[in-house]
Design a protein around this motif. Structure first.
Motif, PDB file in Angstrom:
ATOM      1  N   GLN A 113      -4.049 -12.755   3.322  1.00 51.72           N
ATOM      2  CA  GLN A 113      -3.643 -11.828   2.267  1.00 51.72           C
ATOM      3  C   GLN A 113      -4.379 -12.133   0.969  1.00 51.72           C
ATOM      4  O   GLN A 113      -4.849 -11.225   0.265  1.00 51.72           O
TER       5      GLN A 113
ATOM      6  N   LEU B 265      -7.922 -10.925   1.204  1.00 49.84           N
ATOM      7  CA  LEU B 265      -8.017  -9.480   0.969  1.00 49.84           C
ATOM      8  C   LEU B 265      -7.949  -9.172  -0.523  1.00 49.84           C
ATOM      9  O   LEU B 265      -8.759  -8.397  -1.056  1.00 49.84           O
TER      10      LEU B 265
ATOM     11  N   GLU C  35      -2.046  -4.418  10.322  1.00 59.77           N
ATOM     12  CA  GLU C  35      -2.718  -3.707   9.228  1.00 59.77           C
ATOM     13  C   GLU C  35      -3.593  -4.658   8.411  1.00 59.77           C
ATOM     14  O   GLU C  35      -4.668  -4.288   7.943  1.00 59.77           O
ATOM     15  N   LEU C  36      -3.117  -5.889   8.244  1.00 65.10           N
ATOM     16  CA  LEU C  36      -3.888  -6.881   7.487  1.00 65.10           C
ATOM     17  C   LEU C  36      -5.084  -7.353   8.285  1.00 65.10           C
ATOM     18  O   LEU C  36      -6.193  -7.476   7.756  1.00 65.10           O
TER      19      LEU C  36
ATOM     20  N   LYS D 273     -14.447  -9.388   2.752  1.00 67.76           N
ATOM     21  CA  LYS D 273     -14.481  -8.386   3.815  1.00 67.76           C
ATOM     22  C   LYS D 273     -14.789  -9.018   5.171  1.00 67.76           C
ATOM     23  O   LYS D 273     -14.543  -8.420   6.211  1.00 67.76           O
TER      24      LYS D 273
ATOM     25  N   LYS E 276      -8.260  -5.276   8.208  1.00 69.71           N
ATOM     26  CA  LYS E 276      -9.032  -5.157   6.966  1.00 69.71           C
ATOM     27  C   LYS E 276     -10.311  -5.987   6.998  1.00 69.71           C
ATOM     28  O   LYS E 276     -11.166  -5.845   6.120  1.00 69.71           O
TER      29      LYS E 276
ATOM     30  N   ASN F 258       0.850  -1.205   0.000  1.00 68.78           N
ATOM     31  CA  ASN F 258       0.000   0.000   0.000  1.00 68.78           C
ATOM     32  C   ASN F 258       0.880   1.248   0.000  1.00 68.78           C
ATOM     33  O   ASN F 258       1.052   1.923   1.018  1.00 68.78           O
TER      34      ASN F 258
END
Length: 676
Positions: free
Chosen positions: A626, A629, A652-653, A634, A656, A464
């Motif tokens: 991962q 995502l 951070e993952l 979601k 999500k 990102n």
């Protein structure tokens, strides 16, 4: 004549040429474009059509009478001996013979060497000493019976027909007379393209192809459809780049020949481009490792020595499938040979991935008939700019986000520096222009990182990419266009019986699998399709059906196993090979169809169920999440046993998703269907 052409004639008189004239003569004369355009610049740099016509005749006559073809070298030497003098066009390089304190020339096509050169030519035309340039040479022949060791060839007059030297300040002064958009159009016309036929996005991508010519040790990859001119710039535009056709080479040829102790192509050229990356092979086993070392540091070790070179590396090739299919089933580096694909660190050295599929296939109208800089003048300008760096040009306005590691930062800075040198060689650029370049640089490196994430997993999680405004402190994230939309796990409610699960397939890649289940009136039969001959996957589905048969009353009294037939179809959405981790997802799919209730939206079901009814945790949780995502999930249905592995997942993952934990198969069914 348009205003841009008038501006060019005014600021670069004698350094421009009409590109339609190049096309006309090039079709019948096998000479380098930079030689041809220099002659056209000498004789046809005018707006008077009569003079242009006369100039074309002159150029054609010069080429037919004086250009040396290698297969006719002996014929020319014979004519020179018979007549006593002859004028030739050839590539001449000069070296100082320090034993005799004389300069000596070597003629490339004519095949003669050790020809004495008057000293003033070496001092006036320095490029003769830097690999050679094309010249018109008046030669004389005199054989001395008294001194047979003396060279019989005498250079009477030597006139370069490439730029013998370049005044960089002159180019920069000329650039200041043009706006950004005008200068981009000038650059594109100079490489033969008609900018009016392309939108701004394609113009920038075409400029990106030129970065290896202007930036030292820049590694670029471009894969795309055939016919988009991927190798054109490296083969035709610059005398300082070489195209390795077919891709087959040796370490000695490319890097260093240990037998005669000479540096290979990376030391002789500014840019080494490999055409058709699928065919890249080294006869030496350590070829890829040495290339990897060179791409990272600009140096390589051979024997007892470490050598440095500044050549950029370019890899171009064809993609045979649509990009959407490739992104779903594999990765965008797939055309590379297996030896490189197996080594993700090789691709981590790529500074930029140009999306070749965004550049339209070339048509005749894409080639300009207007004025542009002489190719040789342009290439010398680009080469001179390699000595400077604008890698810190965005620091005054922006800083890079914390998702970029050191290699990412180096790649972004190199690409931003290259684009800055091309578009703003005078160094005058406002904040908006800097931001435009920075966004393209971040996108081009992120495209590399996105594919590395598919190949190498969590090691390359941080994709990102962003930049932060130094004044407002606002952070902008830069997306990659082809990654958006078309998610494998779509939003919204699906039909009852339709579920998605993520696990490792037979190929070793983690993939997304879709189960679709239909319930019809019948007598309790269970049919399955899409499994081929995979026994493990079939057994996993059978286990789910048997479990439901034995425990259906614990889930819902509405489920009938004797008056209904069930049909289940499996789809391998990534082409990663059928997985056997399907039992729990199949149980949820059967219950969803039997109860005529869809699963909650954007859900990925993880975990598995043993024959004895035991819940099994998810292997490689971080990598699986991962892929969830990337595929559009979601919400994630996760076994409670997997909580012990959550410390290995980047926060951070984890943030999500809406994580939904279950303790038993029945609990998984209720939570997947949203039943309280």
């Amino acid at each position: 004549m348009n205003a841009l052409s008038e501006k060019l004639i005014e600021n670069f008189a004698g350094k421009i040429v009409r590109k339609d004239l190049t096309k006309k003569i090039k079709e019948g004369a096998n000479v380098p474009i930079y030689v041809l355009e220099y002659l056209l610049g000498m004789y046809c740099s005018t707006t008077d059509e009569d003079l242009v016509t006369q100039g074309i005749v002159t150029v054609k006559n010069i080429l037919s009478d004086n250009f040396v073809r290698p297969d006719e070298a002996q014929k020319i030497i014979s004519k020179l001996r018979e007549r006593g003098s002859y004028t030739v066009i050839d590539n001449v390089s000069v070296k100082l013979n320090f034993r005799n304190d004389v300069y000596e020339a070597e003629f490339s096509n004519l095949g003669i060497k050790n020809v004495p050169v008057p000293e003033q030519y070496a001092s006036d035309y320095e490029r003769l000493l830097c690999g050679g340039i094309w010249c018109i040479i008046q030669l004389e022949y005199f054989f001395d019976e008294g001194d047979k060791s003396r060279c019989p060839f005498i250079i009477q007059k030597l006139t370069p027909i490439q730029m013998p030297n370049l005044d960089l300040d002159e180019v920069i002064r000329g650039r200041e007379c043009f706006t950004k958009d005008e200068w981009i159009d000038v650059l594109l016309r100079s490489i033969g393209m008609e900018p009016d036929k392309f939108n701004d996005r394609v113009k920038w991508l075409l400029l990106t192809r030129m970065i290896p010519l202007v930036e030292n040790n820049f590694n670029l990859c471009e894969l795309g459809p055939r016919g988009t001119g991927k190798s054109h710039v490296y083969k035709e535009i610059s005398p300082n780049s070489i195209l390795v056709s077919g891709g087959q080479t040796t370490v000695a040829n490319l890097f260093y020949n240990m037998s005669n102790k000479t540096v290979g192509l990376v030391g002789m050229w500014d840019c080494v481009a490999f055409d058709e990356v699928a065919g890249i092979t080294f006869k030496d086993k350590d070829g890829v490792q040495i290339m990897k070392d060179y791409m990272a540091s600009g140096s390589f070790s051979r024997g007892k020595e470490e050598k440095n070179a500044s050549a950029s590396m370019v890899f171009v090739g064809n993609i045979n499938q649509s990009v959407n299919v490739l992104l779903k089933t594999s990765h965008l580096f797939e055309p590379f040979p297996e030896a490189m694909v197996c080594d993700s660190a090789f691709f981590d050295r790529m500074h930029c991935y140009v999306p070749g599929w965004e550049i339209p296939k070339y048509r005749p109208e894409f080639f300009t008939n207007d004025y542009g800089l002489i190719t040789d003048y342009l290439s010398e300008f680009l080469r001179e700019l390699r000595k400077t760096s604008y890698s810190d040009m965005f620091d005054a306005y922006f800083k890079l986000g914390n998702n970029l590691n050191q290699r990412d930062v180096i790649a972004v800075r190199k690409m931003a520096s290259g684009l800055m040198k091309l578009v703003y060689p005078h160094g005058k650029c406002d904040k908006g222009g800097v931001e435009e370049i920075l966004r393209l640089a971040l996108e081009s490196r992120r495209r590399v990182k996105e594919q590395l994430k598919k190949i190498g997993g969590m090691e390359f999680y941080d994709v990102n990419f962003s930049y932060i405004d130094n004044e407002s402190f606002s952070e902008e994230f830069v997306p990659v266009p082809e990654q958006g939309g078309g998610k494998l796990i779509p939003e919204g409610l699906h039909k009852p019986g339709q579920v998605y699960t993520v696990s490792r397939g037979k190929s070793g890649m983690i993939g997304v699998f879709k189960l679709e289940t239909e319930m019809v009136a019948g007598s309790g039969k269970f049919e399955r399709t899409g499994f081929g001959s995979d026994r493990d996957a079939k057994e996993a589905i059978e286990t789910a059906y048997r479990y439901l048969k034995a425990n259906n009353r614990n889930i819902s009294g509405t489920i009938s196993m004797t008056t209904k037939d069930y049909l289940m179809h499996l789809q391998d959405l990534n082409g990663s090979g059928i997985t056997s981790q399907l039992t729990l997802a199949a149980l949820v799919a059967l219950c969803s169809a039997a109860m005529k209730k869809p699963v909650i939206s954007s859900l990925a079901i993880l975990g598995n169920l043993s024959i004895g009814g035991t819940i099994m945790k998810v292997e490689e949780l971080a990598n699986v999440l991962q892929v969830c995502l990337d595929s559009g999930a979601k919400k994630v249905l996760l076994p409670i046993a997997s909580t012990v592995d959550m410390v290995l997942v980047p926060p951070e993952l984890m943030g999500k998703f809406n994580l939904i934990f279950y303790q038993s198969p029945e609990d998984a069914v209720f939570k997947a269907l949203g039943v309280e």
